[in-house]
Design an enzyme around this catalytic site. Structure first.
Site, PDB file in Angstrom:
ATOM      1  N   ASP A 347       0.878  -1.240  -0.065  1.00  9.38           N
ATOM      2  CA  ASP A 347      -0.073  -0.164  -0.094  1.00  9.38           C
ATOM      3  C   ASP A 347       0.959   1.290  -0.148  1.00  9.38           C
ATOM      4  O   ASP A 347       0.382   2.509   0.600  1.00  9.38           O
ATOM      5  CB  ASP A 347      -0.904   0.276   1.196  1.00  9.38           C
ATOM      6  CG  ASP A 347      -1.713  -1.342   1.313  1.00  9.38           C
ATOM      7  OD1 ASP A 347      -2.338  -1.690   0.412  1.00  9.38           O
ATOM      8  OD2 ASP A 347      -1.670  -1.879   2.589  1.00  9.38           O
ATOM      9  N   GLY A 348       1.872   1.263  -0.569  1.00  9.03           N
ATOM     10  CA  GLY A 348       3.080   2.331  -0.780  1.00  9.03           C
ATOM     11  C   GLY A 348       4.257   1.839  -0.239  1.00  9.03           C
ATOM     12  O   GLY A 348       4.425   0.710   0.258  1.00  9.03           O
ATOM     13  N   SER A 372       2.445   6.759   0.508  1.00 10.22           N
ATOM     14  CA  SER A 372       1.596   6.165   1.371  1.00 10.22           C
ATOM     15  C   SER A 372       0.387   6.312   1.021  1.00 10.22           C
ATOM     16  O   SER A 372      -0.502   7.219   1.049  1.00 10.22           O
ATOM     17  CB  SER A 372       1.519   6.606   2.878  1.00 10.22           C
ATOM     18  OG  SER A 372       0.816   5.746   3.585  1.00 10.22           O
ATOM     19  N   ARG A 373      -0.093   4.888   0.466  1.00 12.70           N
ATOM     20  CA  ARG A 373      -1.758   5.036  -0.275  1.00 12.70           C
ATOM     21  C   ARG A 373      -2.759   4.889   0.592  1.00 12.70           C
ATOM     22  O   ARG A 373      -3.853   5.097   0.480  1.00 12.70           O
ATOM     23  CB  ARG A 373      -1.681   3.864  -1.235  1.00 12.70           C
ATOM     24  CG  ARG A 373      -0.570   4.137  -2.406  1.00 12.70           C
ATOM     25  CD  ARG A 373      -0.840   3.014  -3.737  1.00 12.70           C
ATOM     26  NE  ARG A 373       0.213   2.982  -4.471  1.00 12.70           N
ATOM     27  CZ  ARG A 373       1.341   2.106  -4.376  1.00 12.70           C
ATOM     28  NH1 ARG A 373       1.375   1.141  -3.572  1.00 12.70           N
ATOM     29  NH2 ARG A 373       2.271   2.387  -5.194  1.00 12.70           N
ATOM     30  N   VAL A 374      -2.616   4.714   1.753  1.00 10.77           N
ATOM     31  CA  VAL A 374      -3.532   4.357   2.870  1.00 10.77           C
ATOM     32  C   VAL A 374      -3.262   5.310   4.159  1.00 10.77           C
ATOM     33  O   VAL A 374      -4.315   5.803   4.683  1.00 10.77           O
ATOM     34  CB  VAL A 374      -3.510   2.974   3.488  1.00 10.77           C
ATOM     35  CG1 VAL A 374      -4.604   2.861   4.431  1.00 10.77           C
ATOM     36  CG2 VAL A 374      -4.014   1.879   2.086  1.00 10.77           C
TER      37      VAL A 374
END
Length: 528
Positions: A347-348, A372-374
């Site tokens: 997720d990143g 950081s996608r979350v």
């Protein structure tokens, strides 16, 4: 005389028969026929076994000397086995038995504070580990409906990550970079920062040097991190089969605590060694090679591992498992086979630049290549407010800095942007094994975003930060509590914090702040 001798002989035979009959009647009932295989050949880490027609995929097999192996290739006439112990004493013709179970590992609270190998043997000299519960190392990932969104932050204690690349509980954030760029240091600092936060940590060292592992263990012991940490270790001279099962076994231990409703952090150090060990085993078992000689299921190797990291919903206990997998790149090549696989799974990623590392910018996080996608969804309001424009300002500074290396003449605004960027870089530096609490990070970031560090020379930035953090003691308890919870400050509270900062920074300010700041020569090495 002869008759009496025959009578005694008959009586002795009768007694033996009665004893035999009694032993047969009192013996345990037979469990049926048992399959016995034969070792055909043994090579580096694998064995070929003949027989055992009923053996299943990934079934645990028992070899002489209490050595175990995993049935990995189920062919028509033979079985390819991954060895999990010292196979040097095995010979062709040795017998092999089925165990009827898959590979499992001991779980429980007794593992906290211990150093073990993937089989569950203690490596810390504190005696054998006794656990009444065991779980298989390969388990299906939680279903989608059993998961919840990532809403709680996992504080790393590092300003550059908590402010610009936040991580949430249940997230999978990849740490990547070349050799010796500080990847493990970031993971260890994150573990140290979980002290007192009710987070169980699992550190899994895969094929690491004994000296490196000893240094990490010493750091954890020095900071009393063993009170909430489980360490699983395989060293470079261990069989590749142990490297292969290590991350799965460590994840199972983490899942036990997650199912109990706890938040868990797991570090895989590193999955490059894991992929190489799997490639070695696959080639020895004569599986078809693919790109870079890796087998075709190399993506599934890591995807089924990292999919087990999640945040469970309240019906399933509400626990979480946050993963920090580490991967090594070569010559800064992020587009290689294994790195791209893991980037697409996680997720990143946090990318560590060898250029920044050589300049002494530590941690050497390249903010432009990291994402950081979350975690942004889980970032506290206080962090979002003070770091909103920080990433953009830092990106503008790096672009201007690169442009200025060619000797271009810059206007006053550009020079001020570079001055501000230099102070952002200086403030984001952080010493190893010194994670900062949330309140200290927010007050430093608030000072930075309001430009109060811009009137201080770069050589005094560290002292100024220390003074600002010490000034927290002069604030009222409600404001300190608000900072510690990373809640959004009211305008009045924010002004009180800034007034305190201005007072503390007064001795560090330049003698004539009305004059334009004198810029230092623009070069790649412009840092504190």
């Amino acid at each position: 005389m002869k008759l009496s001798f025959e009578n005694e002989l008959k009586q002795s035979y009768q007694q033996l028969f009665e004893q035999f009959k009694h032993s047969r009647e009192t013996a345990q009932p037979s469990c049926g026929l048992q399959e016995i295989g034969t070792v055909k050949s043994v090579s580096a880490g694998v064995a070929i076994v003949d027989g055992l027609p009923g053996a299943g995929f990934e079934e645990l097999l028992l070899f002489p000397g209490n050595i175990h192996g995993i049935a990995f290739n189920i062919d028509e006439h033979e079985i390819g086995v991954i060895m999990l112990g010292d196979y040097s004493l095995l010979n062709a013709g040795d017998e092999v038995l089925r165990t009827g179970r898959v590979m499992d590992v001991a779980v429980g609270n007794d593992l906290i504070g211990r150093v073990i190998d993937p089989i569950g043997r203690a490596l810390d000299g504190k005696g054998q580990i006794f656990s009444t519960q065991r779980m298989p190392i390969e388990r299906p990932a939680p279903a989608i409906m059993a998961r919840s969104p990532v809403t709680e932050p996992l504080q790393t204690g590092l300003k550059v990550l908590d402010a610009l690349l936040p991580i949430g509980r249940g997230q999978r954030e990849l740490i990547m970079g070349d050799r010796q760029t500080g990847k493990t240091s970031i993971a260890i600092d994150t573990i140290l920062n979980q002290k007192g936060k009710d987070v169980i940590c699992v550190y899994c060292a895969i094929g690491q040097k004994a000296a490196s592992v000893a240094k990490i263990l010493a750091t954890l012991k020095l900071h009393n991190a063993f009170d909430y940490t489980v360490v699983m270790v395989t060293e470079g001279n261990d069989p590749p089969g142990l490297d292969y099962i290590a991350p799965y076994a460590a994840t199972t231990i983490g899942e036990f605590f997650m199912s109990s409703g706890k938040d868990v952090l797991i570090v895989y150090d590193d999955l490059t060694q894991h992929a190489r060990s799997y490639r070695e085993l696959s080639l020895l078992l004569r599986r078809p090679p693919g790109r870079e000689a890796f087998p075709g299921d190399i993506f599934y190797l890591h995807s089924r591992l990292l999919e087990r990291s999640t945040h469970l919903n309240d019906e399933n206990g509400g626990g979480s498992l946050t993963a920090l997998p580490i991967i090594e790149t070569e010559e800064q090549n992020m587009s290689a086979y294994i790195p791209t696989n893991l980037i697409s799974i996680t997720d990143g990623q946090i990318y560590l630049s060898p250029t920044l590392f050589a300049l002494g910018v530590l941690p050497a996080v390249d903010v432009g290549k990291s994402v950081s996608r979350v975690g942004g969804k889980a970032q506290r309001a206080g962090f979002r407010k003070v770091s909103g424009a920080l990433k953009l300002a830092y990106a503008q500074f790096e672009e201007l800095e690169s442009f200025a290396r060619f000797g271009a003449r810059l206007d006053a605004n550009s020079l001020l942007t570079i001055e501000h960027g230099q102070r952002i870089r200086a403030c984001l530096k952080q010493a190893e094994s010194r994670p900062l609490p949330v309140a200290a990070q927010i007050v430093i970031l608030l000072t930075l975003t309001n430009g109060l560090f811009d009137t201080i020379s770069l050589s005094s930035i560290n002292e100024a930060q220390t003074a600002v953090v010490a000034g927290l003691a002069s604030l009222s308890p409600p404001i300190v509590a608000c900072l510690e919870q990373a809640d959004s400050l009211t305008d009045d509270n924010k002004q009180q914090v800034l007034n305190m900062v201005k007072t503390v920074l007064q001795p560090f300010m330049l003698t004539d702040p009305q004059l334009p700041l004198k810029t230092q020569p623009i070069s790649a090495g412009t840092h504190e």
